[in-house]
Design a protein around this motif. Structure first.
Motif, PDB file in Angstrom:
ATOM      1  N   ALA A 140      41.937  40.694  46.337  1.00 27.28           N
ATOM      2  CA  ALA A 140      41.455  40.536  44.965  1.00 27.28           C
ATOM      3  C   ALA A 140      42.150  39.365  44.282  1.00 27.28           C
ATOM      4  O   ALA A 140      41.513  38.566  43.586  1.00 27.28           O
ATOM      5  CB  ALA A 140      41.681  41.821  44.169  1.00 27.28           C
ATOM      6  N   ARG A 141      43.457  39.248  44.465  1.00 28.27           N
ATOM      7  CA  ARG A 141      44.207  38.144  43.857  1.00 28.27           C
ATOM      8  C   ARG A 141      43.787  36.812  44.488  1.00 28.27           C
ATOM      9  O   ARG A 141      43.685  35.797  43.798  1.00 28.27           O
ATOM     10  CB  ARG A 141      45.715  38.364  44.015  1.00 28.27           C
ATOM     11  CG  ARG A 141      46.546  37.323  43.314  1.00 28.27           C
ATOM     12  CD  ARG A 141      46.378  37.305  41.800  1.00 28.27           C
ATOM     13  NE  ARG A 141      46.956  38.508  41.256  1.00 28.27           N
ATOM     14  CZ  ARG A 141      46.492  39.116  40.162  1.00 28.27           C
ATOM     15  NH1 ARG A 141      45.489  38.634  39.501  1.00 28.27           N
ATOM     16  NH2 ARG A 141      47.047  40.220  39.725  1.00 28.27           N
ATOM     17  N   ALA A 142      43.508  36.793  45.779  1.00 21.89           N
ATOM     18  CA  ALA A 142      43.031  35.572  46.438  1.00 21.89           C
ATOM     19  C   ALA A 142      41.685  35.157  45.849  1.00 21.89           C
ATOM     20  O   ALA A 142      41.468  33.976  45.545  1.00 21.89           O
ATOM     21  CB  ALA A 142      42.917  35.790  47.943  1.00 21.89           C
TER      22      ALA A 142
ATOM     23  N   ALA B 247      35.283  39.364  32.592  1.00 21.65           N
ATOM     24  CA  ALA B 247      36.293  38.428  33.074  1.00 21.65           C
ATOM     25  C   ALA B 247      37.691  39.007  32.841  1.00 21.65           C
ATOM     26  O   ALA B 247      37.870  39.925  32.050  1.00 21.65           O
ATOM     27  CB  ALA B 247      36.158  37.095  32.336  1.00 21.65           C
ATOM     28  N   VAL B 248      38.660  38.433  33.544  1.00 20.64           N
ATOM     29  CA  VAL B 248      40.044  38.874  33.357  1.00 20.64           C
ATOM     30  C   VAL B 248      40.504  38.495  31.956  1.00 20.64           C
ATOM     31  O   VAL B 248      39.940  37.612  31.312  1.00 20.64           O
ATOM     32  CB  VAL B 248      41.004  38.259  34.407  1.00 20.64           C
ATOM     33  CG1 VAL B 248      40.601  38.646  35.806  1.00 20.64           C
ATOM     34  CG2 VAL B 248      41.098  36.756  34.269  1.00 20.64           C
TER      35      VAL B 248
ATOM     36  N   THR C 128      37.845  42.167  39.318  1.00 20.02           N
ATOM     37  CA  THR C 128      37.508  42.702  40.633  1.00 20.02           C
ATOM     38  C   THR C 128      36.953  44.114  40.535  1.00 20.02           C
ATOM     39  O   THR C 128      36.365  44.604  41.484  1.00 20.02           O
ATOM     40  CB  THR C 128      38.730  42.684  41.569  1.00 20.02           C
ATOM     41  OG1 THR C 128      39.800  43.382  40.944  1.00 20.02           O
ATOM     42  CG2 THR C 128      39.141  41.259  41.872  1.00 20.02           C
ATOM     43  N   ARG C 129      37.153  44.756  39.398  1.00 16.07           N
ATOM     44  CA  ARG C 129      36.577  46.079  39.147  1.00 16.07           C
ATOM     45  C   ARG C 129      35.890  46.045  37.788  1.00 16.07           C
ATOM     46  O   ARG C 129      36.449  45.575  36.818  1.00 16.07           O
ATOM     47  CB  ARG C 129      37.654  47.147  39.138  1.00 16.07           C
ATOM     48  CG  ARG C 129      38.293  47.322  40.481  1.00 16.07           C
ATOM     49  CD  ARG C 129      39.346  48.385  40.432  1.00 16.07           C
ATOM     50  NE  ARG C 129      40.070  48.354  41.680  1.00 16.07           N
ATOM     51  CZ  ARG C 129      40.601  49.409  42.242  1.00 16.07           C
ATOM     52  NH1 ARG C 129      40.507  50.575  41.652  1.00 16.07           N
ATOM     53  NH2 ARG C 129      41.230  49.303  43.377  1.00 16.07           N
TER      54      ARG C 129
ATOM     55  N   ILE D 216      41.059  31.635  43.759  1.00 13.82           N
ATOM     56  CA  ILE D 216      40.120  30.588  44.165  1.00 13.82           C
ATOM     57  C   ILE D 216      39.064  30.380  43.082  1.00 13.82           C
ATOM     58  O   ILE D 216      38.631  29.253  42.831  1.00 13.82           O
ATOM     59  CB  ILE D 216      39.476  30.861  45.541  1.00 13.82           C
ATOM     60  CG1 ILE D 216      38.772  29.610  46.076  1.00 13.82           C
ATOM     61  CG2 ILE D 216      38.519  32.007  45.525  1.00 13.82           C
ATOM     62  CD1 ILE D 216      39.654  28.479  46.445  1.00 13.82           C
ATOM     63  N   ALA D 217      38.665  31.447  42.387  1.00 15.98           N
ATOM     64  CA  ALA D 217      37.714  31.302  41.283  1.00 15.98           C
ATOM     65  C   ALA D 217      38.308  30.446  40.169  1.00 15.98           C
ATOM     66  O   ALA D 217      37.634  29.562  39.619  1.00 15.98           O
ATOM     67  CB  ALA D 217      37.311  32.679  40.740  1.00 15.98           C
ATOM     68  N   ALA D 218      39.573  30.676  39.842  1.00 12.21           N
ATOM     69  CA  ALA D 218      40.233  29.883  38.810  1.00 12.21           C
ATOM     70  C   ALA D 218      40.348  28.424  39.249  1.00 12.21           C
ATOM     71  O   ALA D 218      40.059  27.506  38.464  1.00 12.21           O
ATOM     72  CB  ALA D 218      41.625  30.449  38.517  1.00 12.21           C
ATOM     73  N   TYR D 219      40.748  28.205  40.497  1.00 11.40           N
ATOM     74  CA  TYR D 219      40.896  26.834  40.994  1.00 11.40           C
ATOM     75  C   TYR D 219      39.561  26.089  40.933  1.00 11.40           C
ATOM     76  O   TYR D 219      39.495  24.955  40.453  1.00 11.40           O
ATOM     77  CB  TYR D 219      41.437  26.841  42.427  1.00 11.40           C
ATOM     78  CG  TYR D 219      41.630  25.454  42.982  1.00 11.40           C
ATOM     79  CD1 TYR D 219      42.730  24.691  42.610  1.00 11.40           C
ATOM     80  CD2 TYR D 219      40.705  24.901  43.857  1.00 11.40           C
ATOM     81  CE1 TYR D 219      42.896  23.405  43.101  1.00 11.40           C
ATOM     82  CE2 TYR D 219      40.867  23.622  44.351  1.00 11.40           C
ATOM     83  CZ  TYR D 219      41.964  22.875  43.975  1.00 11.40           C
ATOM     84  OH  TYR D 219      42.126  21.598  44.463  1.00 11.40           O
ATOM     85  N   LEU D 220      38.498  26.723  41.405  1.00  9.51           N
ATOM     86  CA  LEU D 220      37.193  26.060  41.405  1.00  9.51           C
ATOM     87  C   LEU D 220      36.702  25.770  39.992  1.00  9.51           C
ATOM     88  O   LEU D 220      36.078  24.734  39.747  1.00  9.51           O
ATOM     89  CB  LEU D 220      36.176  26.898  42.179  1.00  9.51           C
ATOM     90  CG  LEU D 220      36.440  27.003  43.680  1.00  9.51           C
ATOM     91  CD1 LEU D 220      35.447  27.952  44.333  1.00  9.51           C
ATOM     92  CD2 LEU D 220      36.421  25.640  44.347  1.00  9.51           C
TER      93      LEU D 220
END
Length: 134
Positions: free
Chosen positions: A26-28, A68-69, A63-64, A32-36
């Protein structure tokens, strides 16, 4: 509106780093979503990006559940990981009244990938083989 070039090599390397370094899938995924998202804001002239933490957080899916976070989740958990893993470098944010200044992001992994490319010596815009226009 500008554009930001994103190569398959950069995506593959960012995904590899996030997968190898994150403590959970989930953290990965969130990293990657943040990086993109941040890469999508990268200037094609300066190779840097500016974004507020709130903007980036709003682009990272939970993730659940839906949505958004939160801002704190990005600021305290995801952003420091991206910097520690060498995907991003960033300026410090300073409070400015009601809001915050955007963070200026650099891309050290991208710079290393670019440095590893051997120059070909070819001019990509060379039109010497074409007849002159009349």
């Amino acid at each position: 509106m500008g554009w930001a070039a994103l190569s398959g090599i950069e995506v593959a390397e960012a995904a590899r780093v996030c997968h190898a370094c994150a403590d959970t899938p989930a953290r990965a995924f969130q990293s990657i979503a943040a990086y993109l998202y941040i890469v999508s804001l990268r200037s094609n002239i300066t190779a840097t990006a500016k974004a507020t933490d709130a903007d980036v957080a709003s682009a990272i899916p939970k993730t659940r559940g839906s949505g958004a976070v939160g801002l704190d989740a990005y600021r305290k958990q995801i952003k420091p990981l991206l910097v520690a893993w060498g995907l991003l470098s960033c300026s410090l944010q300073r409070p400015t009244g009601k809001g915050r200044q955007p963070t200026l992001y650099g891309f050290p992994m991208f710079e290393k990938l670019i440095d590893g490319i051997e120059p070909t010596g070819q001019d990509t815009c060379d039109m010497s083989d074409y007849p002159p226009f009349a």
